[in-house]
Design an enzyme around this catalytic site. Structure first.
Site, PDB file in Angstrom:
ATOM      1  CG  ASP A   1      42.671  16.167 -55.030  1.00 38.43           C
ATOM      2  OD1 ASP A   1      42.252  16.941 -54.160  1.00 38.43           O
ATOM      3  OD2 ASP A   1      41.914  15.596 -55.850  1.00 38.43           O
TER       4      ASP A   1
ATOM      5  CD  GLU B   1      41.903  15.769 -50.027  1.00 39.35           C
ATOM      6  OE1 GLU B   1      40.835  16.342 -49.760  1.00 39.35           O
ATOM      7  OE2 GLU B   1      42.054  15.169 -51.110  1.00 39.35           O
TER       8      GLU B   1
HETATM    9  C1  GLC Z   1      39.861  16.894 -52.854  1.00 40.13           C
HETATM   10  C2  GLC Z   1      39.816  18.392 -53.018  1.00 40.13           C
HETATM   11  C3  GLC Z   1      38.428  18.789 -53.377  1.00 40.13           C
HETATM   12  C4  GLC Z   1      38.038  18.104 -54.664  1.00 40.13           C
HETATM   13  C5  GLC Z   1      38.225  16.599 -54.583  1.00 40.13           C
HETATM   14  C6  GLC Z   1      38.193  15.955 -55.945  1.00 40.13           C
HETATM   15  O1  GLC Z   1      39.114  16.452 -51.780  1.00 40.13           O
HETATM   16  O2  GLC Z   1      40.288  19.015 -51.860  1.00 40.13           O
HETATM   17  O3  GLC Z   1      38.279  20.170 -53.492  1.00 40.13           O
HETATM   18  O4  GLC Z   1      36.694  18.382 -54.954  1.00 40.13           O
HETATM   19  O5  GLC Z   1      39.466  16.274 -54.035  1.00 40.13           O
HETATM   20  O6  GLC Z   1      39.353  16.250 -56.665  1.00 40.13           O
END
Ligand code: GLC
Length: 554
Positions: A215, A274
């Site tokens: 994440d 991500e």
């Molecule tokens: C990422 C996740 C999202 C979350 C954010 C903070 O972007 O996909 O859902 O709100 O991180 O952890």
């Protein structure tokens, strides 16, 4: 079909490269299936649906966070990284799920949230109970406020969900949270933070998890040298390692450390970043001595247009070649408006404004949205690399834009003062049956209301219909499994500007007609089509897969 209990737990262990062309299905656990009727989806609920996932034909499941959490941000506010939220299950039930998936030949990926903990994490509680300058505060990012008594935030930074990015703790110090105040950012300059995450990754890898989704992978390393930049400076285009909070080059030292751990396992554990960074910076995250793969969100942000799609595909295949990774393709996830709805709206629609209008301004053209969504899905499934699917897209689910304000949970809604509705509309529980108060999700309750017209998309109904989106996904995944071989793609010169066409090894050819009138079907035998195709024409907004004599031109 062989009973799952008869199968060995280990899915094809010889294949260390399993992830390169995998179809990964994202489960948002709280909204998938609720086995105990408390309104929140749970691990036994997912285990009960393993036969469904096997029938769908996915290679891996990625579980969004299931850890103990106050759910200030849908579970991305983690209290304890090495346990299961009691509302979602237990560690034993996690093991049962892993075993059931592995027996079905499906790998398991878990979500790791290393940029921030929750404010209920034992470390943060300790930090709040400790004085400024203490060791406990060094694990987070505390700064003295400006002004005589520290009454002003250290900088004017704003958080992703709206409002200030600093929160005062009452003694002149403030802590940084790039997301909600319940998500204090960790200090990755601190060695104990490194050790703690290595322990967590090892914990899950030892428990038989096959891979990790990381994440906010681009934000861990920060440069907080004084004076802090202003928000205006942050907004400027300062990518390429110069931004103090995002995409810094040092972040890759962390992932190199993790890769050493992942490679101690057989097969090595995989990871996908991500990282919301410009395309040219993405390959760093995907490098084999780093996480190994990174999400490519370009198609998820693209408009429905042949030239745009072709350029994005070409660029990302080139980036994958550069990094040695395989590319990833994503059309939907738990953070964005579902693609069946995005494609149902006129080009250029402001999605936040559309959500605020409860989905009425403009009105989506549902049939067109679903038609394009199927065509885009079939196109991405024909590409080399891995495809990440989001639960419910296989049913053709639309975004639920008219959730009433009093049920909304996304911190975006609260922190924007209700100006932005947020992401709950893509997180509505799945409809499994055509009847019942929660359409088979659970019993009487669902943590977000399931619209009654979701019965149209119920698994029960779609399973019985050969023309349903579910039947289409099952066929597409089965064909892909049969056809997918090497990782190369040859572009074919289309005869029409609205067409994107390419050939894969073995003569497997994918042709998408983005236009609103039919185009001639190339020679070859039709494998499948995203919309009913008759005669020698590809209908409007349709993808076909054709088996061609490799010598044949489109
Ligand atoms: C990422 C996740 C999202 C979350 C954010 C903070 O972007 O996909 O859902 O709100 O991180 O952890």
């Amino acid at each position: 079909m062989t009973a799952l209990s008869e199968l060995d737990e280990t899915p094809t262990p010889q294949d260390a490269a399993w992830w390169r062309q995998a179809v990964v299905y994202q489960v948002y656990p709280r909204s998938f299936a609720d086995s105990n009727g408390d309104g929140i989806g749970d691990l036994p609920g997912i285990t009960g649906k393993v036969p469904y996932l096997r029938e769908l034909g996915v290679d891996a499941v990625w579980l969004s966070p299931f850890y103990p959490s106050a759910l200030a941000d849908g579970g991305y506010d983690v209290d304890d990284y090495r346990d299961v939220d009691p509302r979602i299950g237990t560690l034993e039930q996690f093991d049962e799920l892993r075993t059931a998936l592995h027996r079905a030949g499906i790998r398991l990926i878990v979500d790791i949230v290393p940029n921030h903990t929750s404010n209920r994490h034992v470390w943060f509680r300790e930090a709040l109970a400790s004085p400024p300058g203490s060791r406990a505060r060094e694990r987070y990012i505390f700064r003295r406020g400006r002004g005589e008594h520290g009454e002003l935030p250290p900088s004017d930074w704003t958080s992703t969900f709206g409002g200030p990015a600093w929160e005062p703790v009452g003694d002149g110090e403030w802590y940084l949270h790039l997301f909600a105040p319940e998500q204090p950012d960790l200090n990755w300059a601190d060695d104990e933070v490194h050790q703690e995450f290595l322990t967590t990754l090892k914990f899950w890898a030892d428990r038989g998890v096959d891979g990790f989704r990381i994440d906010v992978a681009h934000a861990l390393a920060k440069d907080l040298t004084e004076p802090l930049a202003s928000q205006a400076d942050l907004k400027a285009d300062i990518w390429g390692g110069a931004h103090p909070l995002e995409d810094r080059d040092e972040v890759h030292d962390i992932y190199r450390e993790w890769r050493q751990l992942f490679n101690q396992y057989d097969p090595p554990r995989t990871a996908v970043a991500e990282a919301w960074v410009p395309a040219h910076r993405r390959s760093r995250y995907a490098s084999p001595d780093g996480l190994g793969q990174a999400f490519n969100f370009d198609l998820l942000e693209a408009t429905w247009d042949a030239t745009t799609f072709a350029a994005i595909i070409d660029k990302n295949l080139e980036l994958a070649r550069e990094s040695g990774a395989s590319s990833t393709w994503v059309l939907s996830n738990h953070d964005v408006v579902r693609h069946a709805t995005r494609y149902a709206l006129p080009e250029g629609t402001d999605l936040d404004a559309w959500l605020t209008s409860d989905g009425t301004d403009p009105l989506p053209d549902e049939d067109r949205g679903r038609r394009r969504a199927r065509a885009a899905t079939l196109l991405t499934l024909a590409l080399p690399g891995s495809a990440y699917l989001y639960q419910g897209e296989e049913l053709g689910l639309p975004e639920v834009a008219d959730l009433p304000d009093d049920v909304l949970q996304d911190p975006t809604f609260l922190r924007s003062g209700g100006v932005q509705k947020g992401r709950d509309g893509c997180r509505v529980p799945l409809p499994w049956t055509t009847h019942g108060p929660t359409l088979g999700f659970g019993d009487q309750l669902a943590h977000l209301p399931v619209p009654t017209d979701f019965g149209r998309f119920a698994v029960e109904r779609e399973e019985a219909d050969d023309a349903s989106t579910l039947s289409f996904y099952r066929q597409a995944l089965a064909e892909r499994r049969r056809l997918q071989s090497g990782e190369t793609l040859d572009w074919l010169t289309p005869t029409h500007p609205t067409v994107v066409a390419f050939r894969r090894p073995g003569g497997w050819t994918s042709v998408t007609n983005f236009g609103s009138s039919p185009v001639p079907m190339p020679a070859g035998s039709l494998i499948m089509s995203s919309a009913p195709a008759e005669g020698r024409e590809i209908p409007a907004e349709t993808t076909v897969w054709i088996l061609q004599d490799p010598e044949h031109a489109v």
